[in-house]
Each structure stands twice: as C-alpha cells, then as structure tokens.
Scaffold this motif. Structure first.
Motif, short mmCIF file in Angstrom:
data_model
loop_
_atom_site.label_atom_id
_atom_site.label_comp_id
_atom_site.label_asym_id
_atom_site.label_seq_id
_atom_site.Cartn_x
_atom_site.Cartn_y
_atom_site.Cartn_z
N THR A 47 -3.03 -8.49 3.57
CA THR A 47 -2.16 -9.09 4.63
C THR A 47 -2.94 -9.29 6.08
O THR A 47 -2.87 -10.23 6.90
CB THR A 47 -0.80 -8.46 4.84
N THR A 48 -3.70 -7.96 6.35
CA THR A 48 -4.17 -7.99 7.85
C THR A 48 -5.53 -8.91 7.86
O THR A 48 -5.59 -9.50 8.71
CB THR A 48 -4.78 -6.31 7.91
N ALA A 49 -6.16 -9.02 6.78
CA ALA A 49 -7.39 -9.63 6.82
C ALA A 49 -6.92 -11.23 6.64
O ALA A 49 -7.77 -12.21 7.49
CB ALA A 49 -8.25 -9.52 5.30
N ALA A 50 -5.78 -11.49 5.98
CA ALA A 50 -5.41 -12.97 6.23
C ALA A 50 -4.93 -13.42 7.31
O ALA A 50 -5.29 -14.41 7.90
CB ALA A 50 -4.62 -13.09 5.12
N ASN A 51 -4.15 -12.43 8.11
CA ASN A 51 -3.55 -12.84 9.57
C ASN A 51 -4.86 -12.97 10.57
O ASN A 51 -4.81 -13.90 11.39
CB ASN A 51 -2.65 -11.70 10.02
N ASN A 52 -5.85 -12.31 10.37
CA ASN A 52 -7.17 -12.20 11.25
C ASN A 52 -7.78 -13.58 11.03
O ASN A 52 -8.43 -14.03 11.97
CB ASN A 52 -8.01 -11.08 11.02
N ALA A 53 -7.71 -14.00 9.68
CA ALA A 53 -8.47 -15.45 9.39
C ALA A 53 -7.45 -16.70 9.79
O ALA A 53 -8.23 -17.79 9.72
CB ALA A 53 -8.82 -15.37 8.15
N LEU A 54 -6.32 -16.56 9.69
CA LEU A 54 -5.41 -17.68 9.87
C LEU A 54 -5.42 -18.03 11.44
O LEU A 54 -5.84 -17.42 12.46
CB LEU A 54 -3.86 -17.15 9.81
N PRO A 55 -5.10 -19.31 11.81
CA PRO A 55 -5.08 -19.74 13.29
C PRO A 55 -4.10 -19.14 13.60
O PRO A 55 -2.94 -18.60 13.11
CB PRO A 55 -4.85 -21.26 12.96
N THR A 56 -4.12 -19.27 15.07
CA THR A 56 -2.88 -18.32 15.80
C THR A 56 -1.58 -18.68 15.78
O THR A 56 -0.43 -18.14 15.80
CB THR A 56 -3.16 -18.18 17.42
N HIS A 57 -1.18 -20.12 15.37
CA HIS A 57 0.00 -20.46 15.28
C HIS A 57 0.69 -20.26 13.79
O HIS A 57 1.71 -20.57 13.54
CB HIS A 57 0.09 -22.01 15.36
N MET A 58 0.04 -19.33 13.03
CA MET A 58 0.54 -18.99 11.77
C MET A 58 0.32 -17.46 11.47
O MET A 58 -0.42 -16.95 12.17
CB MET A 58 -0.60 -19.78 10.39
N ARG A 59 0.97 -16.87 10.48
CA ARG A 59 1.13 -15.61 10.09
C ARG A 59 1.31 -15.42 8.45
O ARG A 59 1.82 -16.38 7.89
CB ARG A 59 2.09 -14.91 10.98
N VAL A 60 1.14 -14.30 7.86
CA VAL A 60 1.34 -14.07 6.54
C VAL A 60 2.79 -13.66 6.40
O VAL A 60 3.20 -12.53 7.22
CB VAL A 60 0.57 -12.99 5.98
N ALA A 61 3.73 -14.12 5.74
CA ALA A 61 4.98 -13.96 5.55
C ALA A 61 5.33 -12.84 4.36
O ALA A 61 6.00 -11.99 4.39
CB ALA A 61 5.93 -15.10 5.32
N ALA A 62 4.34 -13.15 3.30
CA ALA A 62 4.61 -12.20 2.12
C ALA A 62 3.13 -12.07 1.57
O ALA A 62 2.21 -12.95 1.60
CB ALA A 62 5.83 -12.78 1.25
N THR A 63 2.94 -11.01 0.57
CA THR A 63 1.82 -10.83 -0.16
C THR A 63 2.13 -10.50 -1.38
O THR A 63 2.91 -9.52 -1.63
CB THR A 63 0.86 -9.86 0.53
N TYR A 64 1.70 -11.30 -2.53
CA TYR A 64 1.95 -10.82 -3.81
C TYR A 64 0.99 -10.60 -4.86
O TYR A 64 -0.32 -11.01 -4.34
CB TYR A 64 2.85 -12.27 -4.47
N HIS A 65 1.10 -9.82 -5.89
CA HIS A 65 0.21 -9.43 -6.74
C HIS A 65 0.72 -10.59 -8.05
O HIS A 65 1.64 -10.54 -8.73
CB HIS A 65 0.03 -7.88 -7.71
N TRP A 66 -0.43 -11.55 -8.53
CA TRP A 66 -0.20 -12.57 -9.42
C TRP A 66 -1.34 -12.72 -10.37
O TRP A 66 -2.37 -11.73 -10.15
CB TRP A 66 -0.29 -14.05 -8.78
N HIS A 67 -1.28 -13.36 -11.40
CA HIS A 67 -2.51 -13.47 -12.27
C HIS A 67 -2.79 -15.23 -12.37
O HIS A 67 -1.79 -15.89 -12.23
CB HIS A 67 -2.07 -13.00 -13.51
N ALA A 68 -3.87 -15.15 -12.55
CA ALA A 68 -4.38 -16.80 -12.97
C ALA A 68 -5.29 -16.92 -14.08
O ALA A 68 -6.08 -16.04 -14.36
CB ALA A 68 -5.03 -17.36 -11.64
N ALA A 69 -5.49 -18.00 -14.56
CA ALA A 69 -6.43 -18.23 -15.72
C ALA A 69 -6.82 -19.86 -15.78
O ALA A 69 -6.24 -20.46 -15.06
CB ALA A 69 -5.57 -17.91 -17.02
N LEU A 70 -8.18 -19.84 -16.08
CA LEU A 70 -8.85 -21.15 -16.31
C LEU A 70 -8.48 -21.75 -17.48
O LEU A 70 -8.77 -21.35 -18.48
CB LEU A 70 -10.23 -20.85 -16.11
#
Length: 115
Positions: free
Chosen positions: A64-87
């Motif tokens: 969350t901290t890393a993503a907030n630092n990477a986002l433009p100033t007009h955005m913020r992280v509202a939630a962070t989840y553990h998911w899974h993905a498959a190709l």
C-alpha cells in the motif's frame, strides 16, 4: 476402491505441481505473456487492468505504501487484497488459489482522493 499411491509417487506429484507454479511465476514477470507491465516508478510493482500489484503475497501495508508513493498525487490506495491469477489461453485472469498454474498476487485498489 481408489488406487493407493506410494510416497514416492506423491512426492513426485508434489514436485511437479511446485515446478508448474514456479514456471507460472517466471512467466508472470518475463516474456511475451507477462502479468501486466512493470510500473515505471517502482520495479517491484506492476500495472494490470488499471490496478497496481506485486507478484506474490506481499505484506499489504508495505505494498500500500509503495503503491501510494507511485500513484499521482490526486489518487490513493483504498484497499489491498491477496488474489491469485493464472495464464489461460494467453490471458491472465483472476482465479482460485487451487487453479492450475495459479500465482499469488497482492493487488491494490486506487481511487481518486476526495480531500
């Protein structure tokens, strides 16, 4: 009556499944079918379907901290989840943890700041 398997067979099957998941992790970050694209401001993060994520089940607070630092100033992280993905058929999709070649991901949901 189900067929009984010896421990060697079970160990070999477990090793094969672990290798498949390792191969999926490598594919997620390399080659023509990467999971999203690398984030231009942070090499640990990726962008997939408009969301910032990290491959693997990472510490949500740290991502969350890393993503907030990477986002433009007009955005913020509202939630962070553990998911899974498959190709599947050349496309990464969200899946269950038990799906073939499922890889763990930590996904952030960003919103526009209201302050």
């Amino acid at each position: 009556m189900p067929e009984a398997h010896d421990q060697t067979y079970i160990d070999a099957l477990g090793a094969d499944l672990a290798q498949q998941n390792l191969n999926a992790l490598v594919l997620a970050q390399n080659g023509n079918n990467q999971l999203g694209q690398p984030h231009p401001n942070n090499p640990e993060l990726r962008i997939w379907n408009g969301n910032i994520l990290a491959i693997g089940h990472q510490n949500p607070d740290r991502i969350t901290t890393a993503a907030n630092n990477a986002l433009p100033t007009h955005m913020r992280v509202a939630a962070t989840y553990h998911w899974h993905a498959a190709l599947t058929n050349g496309t990464w999709t969200r899946c269950t943890p038990t799906a073939d070649n499922a890889i763990p991901i930590t996904v952030t949901l960003a919103v526009t700041r209201d302050d």
